[in-house]
Design a protein around this motif. Structure first.
Motif, PDB file in Angstrom:
ATOM      1  N   LEU A 139       0.904  -1.476  -0.022  1.00 15.62           N
ATOM      2  CA  LEU A 139      -0.292  -0.443   0.460  1.00 15.62           C
ATOM      3  C   LEU A 139       1.066   1.261   0.120  1.00 15.62           C
ATOM      4  O   LEU A 139       0.810   2.215  -0.683  1.00 15.62           O
ATOM      5  CB  LEU A 139      -1.035  -0.275   1.060  1.00 15.62           C
ATOM      6  N   ASN A 140       1.921   1.083   0.640  1.00 12.44           N
ATOM      7  CA  ASN A 140       2.952   2.548   1.335  1.00 12.44           C
ATOM      8  C   ASN A 140       3.518   2.818  -0.675  1.00 12.44           C
ATOM      9  O   ASN A 140       3.836   3.731  -0.278  1.00 12.44           O
ATOM     10  CB  ASN A 140       4.080   2.168   1.968  1.00 12.44           C
ATOM     11  N   GLY A 141       4.285   1.233  -1.280  1.00 14.16           N
ATOM     12  CA  GLY A 141       4.311   1.589  -2.964  1.00 14.16           C
ATOM     13  C   GLY A 141       3.547   2.166  -3.628  1.00 14.16           C
ATOM     14  O   GLY A 141       4.031   3.794  -4.248  1.00 14.16           O
ATOM     15  N   LEU A 142       2.018   2.027  -3.216  1.00 15.66           N
ATOM     16  CA  LEU A 142       1.441   2.658  -4.559  1.00 15.66           C
ATOM     17  C   LEU A 142       0.951   3.926  -3.779  1.00 15.66           C
ATOM     18  O   LEU A 142       0.452   4.907  -5.020  1.00 15.66           O
ATOM     19  CB  LEU A 142      -0.080   1.688  -4.087  1.00 15.66           C
ATOM     20  N   TYR A 143       1.260   3.950  -2.465  1.00 14.33           N
ATOM     21  CA  TYR A 143       0.969   5.680  -2.454  1.00 14.33           C
ATOM     22  C   TYR A 143       2.649   6.865  -2.764  1.00 14.33           C
ATOM     23  O   TYR A 143       1.512   7.332  -3.432  1.00 14.33           O
ATOM     24  CB  TYR A 143       0.997   5.390  -0.890  1.00 14.33           C
ATOM     25  N   GLU A 144       2.827   6.164  -2.552  1.00 13.60           N
ATOM     26  CA  GLU A 144       4.081   6.657  -2.948  1.00 13.60           C
ATOM     27  C   GLU A 144       4.924   6.684  -4.362  1.00 13.60           C
ATOM     28  O   GLU A 144       5.595   7.313  -4.712  1.00 13.60           O
ATOM     29  CB  GLU A 144       5.599   5.887  -2.475  1.00 13.60           C
ATOM     30  N   LYS A 145       3.907   6.007  -5.261  1.00 14.27           N
ATOM     31  CA  LYS A 145       4.133   5.931  -6.772  1.00 14.27           C
ATOM     32  C   LYS A 145       2.936   6.424  -7.632  1.00 14.27           C
ATOM     33  O   LYS A 145       2.167   6.531  -8.598  1.00 14.27           O
ATOM     34  CB  LYS A 145       3.741   4.857  -7.504  1.00 14.27           C
ATOM     35  N   ASP A 146       2.245   7.579  -6.379  1.00 15.51           N
ATOM     36  CA  ASP A 146       0.881   8.058  -6.845  1.00 15.51           C
ATOM     37  C   ASP A 146      -0.043   7.323  -7.677  1.00 15.51           C
ATOM     38  O   ASP A 146      -1.014   8.485  -8.562  1.00 15.51           O
ATOM     39  CB  ASP A 146       1.467   9.464  -7.443  1.00 15.51           C
ATOM     40  N   LEU A 147      -0.098   6.379  -7.068  1.00 14.76           N
ATOM     41  CA  LEU A 147      -1.073   5.331  -7.856  1.00 14.76           C
ATOM     42  C   LEU A 147      -2.523   5.702  -6.737  1.00 14.76           C
ATOM     43  O   LEU A 147      -3.567   5.096  -7.880  1.00 14.76           O
ATOM     44  CB  LEU A 147      -0.793   4.241  -8.132  1.00 14.76           C
ATOM     45  N   GLU A 152      -7.817   7.006   0.028  1.00 14.58           N
ATOM     46  CA  GLU A 152      -7.555   5.792   0.155  1.00 14.58           C
ATOM     47  C   GLU A 152      -6.894   5.407   0.655  1.00 14.58           C
ATOM     48  O   GLU A 152      -6.861   4.059   0.833  1.00 14.58           O
ATOM     49  CB  GLU A 152      -7.854   5.767  -2.152  1.00 14.58           C
ATOM     50  N   PHE A 153      -5.538   5.844   0.614  1.00 18.50           N
ATOM     51  CA  PHE A 153      -4.285   5.421   1.528  1.00 18.50           C
ATOM     52  C   PHE A 153      -4.861   4.899   3.135  1.00 18.50           C
ATOM     53  O   PHE A 153      -4.204   4.201   3.636  1.00 18.50           O
ATOM     54  CB  PHE A 153      -3.361   6.084   1.125  1.00 18.50           C
ATOM     55  N   GLU A 154      -4.900   6.042   3.337  1.00 14.73           N
ATOM     56  CA  GLU A 154      -6.126   6.060   4.453  1.00 14.73           C
ATOM     57  C   GLU A 154      -6.819   5.116   5.122  1.00 14.73           C
ATOM     58  O   GLU A 154      -6.507   4.165   6.088  1.00 14.73           O
ATOM     59  CB  GLU A 154      -6.241   7.609   5.319  1.00 14.73           C
ATOM     60  N   LYS A 155      -7.590   5.104   4.362  1.00 14.60           N
ATOM     61  CA  LYS A 155      -8.915   3.862   4.368  1.00 14.60           C
ATOM     62  C   LYS A 155      -8.443   2.837   4.379  1.00 14.60           C
ATOM     63  O   LYS A 155      -8.754   1.974   5.489  1.00 14.60           O
ATOM     64  CB  LYS A 155      -9.827   4.323   3.365  1.00 14.60           C
ATOM     65  N   ALA A 156      -8.177   2.197   3.492  1.00 15.34           N
ATOM     66  CA  ALA A 156      -7.258   1.277   3.210  1.00 15.34           C
ATOM     67  C   ALA A 156      -6.066   0.868   4.329  1.00 15.34           C
ATOM     68  O   ALA A 156      -6.384  -0.316   4.509  1.00 15.34           O
ATOM     69  CB  ALA A 156      -6.200   0.511   2.378  1.00 15.34           C
ATOM     70  N   ARG A 157      -5.147   1.661   5.023  1.00 18.22           N
ATOM     71  CA  ARG A 157      -4.119   1.048   6.152  1.00 18.22           C
ATOM     72  C   ARG A 157      -4.748   0.812   7.378  1.00 18.22           C
ATOM     73  O   ARG A 157      -4.679  -0.024   7.799  1.00 18.22           O
ATOM     74  CB  ARG A 157      -3.522   2.846   6.163  1.00 18.22           C
ATOM     75  N   GLN A 158      -6.458   1.709   7.340  1.00 16.32           N
ATOM     76  CA  GLN A 158      -7.374   1.885   8.683  1.00 16.32           C
ATOM     77  C   GLN A 158      -7.782   0.216   8.936  1.00 16.32           C
ATOM     78  O   GLN A 158      -7.549  -0.602   9.537  1.00 16.32           O
ATOM     79  CB  GLN A 158      -8.274   2.415   8.648  1.00 16.32           C
TER      80      GLN A 158
END
Length: 163
Positions: A139-147, A152-158
């Motif tokens: 998930l962090n990799g997807l967020y760092e690549k701006d995908l 969406e990152f915070e929701k998936a992380r929770q």
């Protein structure tokens, strides 16, 4: 007839050299005789000598086997340490005269396993903590690549943290 001093020295040296050569021949013949007697004895007792050597080799092999067997639990404990995980270990005995290598266990890979994440782990059995960690890294990799967006990152992380 007079013999000069120079001729006396030359004559003495020649006689001495001749006696020295004769003495060396005597020692050579004596050495050859001892060698024949010694080899005759070795040849006569050769089966006993070979049997003794075989018994010594078997005794040494038995001692090494029991020594390794007695310390095998400590060897397995040492190889179970995290420092030795996924690594090959070479063990040398008798100063490198005998050596063997213990290779690391390869983790089985799922067939047709495709993952686009560099953080993917190809192990079949994975604990829940490892699974959550792997998903968070993906998930962090997807967020760092701006995908994905921040929301969406915070929701998936929770959802990953809550299980």
């Amino acid at each position: 007839m007079s013999i000069r001093k120079k001729d006396k020295d030359g004559l003495f040296k020649n006689i001495f050299a001749a006696y020295f050569i004769l003495l060396l021949h005597v020692f050579l013949l004596a050495g050859i005789g001892l060698t024949v007697i010694l080899f005759k004895g070795i040849y006569h007792y050769l089966p006993w000598i070979m049997g003794g050597i075989a018994i010594m080799v078997l005794a040494i092999a038995w001692l090494i086997y029991h020594r390794v067997r007695a310390t095998s639990s400590s060897l397995s404990e040492v190889l179970g340490l995290p420092e030795f995980q996924d690594r090959a270990v070479e063990i040398r005995l008798l100063g490198g005269l005998a050596s063997f290598e213990i290779k690391a266990k390869e983790h089985p890979v799922l067939p047709n396993h495709t993952s686009f994440s560099p953080y993917a782990d190809d192990r079949l059995i994975e604990s829940t903590a490892d699974l959550a960690e792997r998903r968070l890294l993906e998930l962090n990799g997807l967020y760092e690549k701006d995908l994905i967006t921040r929301e969406e990152f915070e929701k998936a992380r929770q959802s990953i943290i809550q299980g």
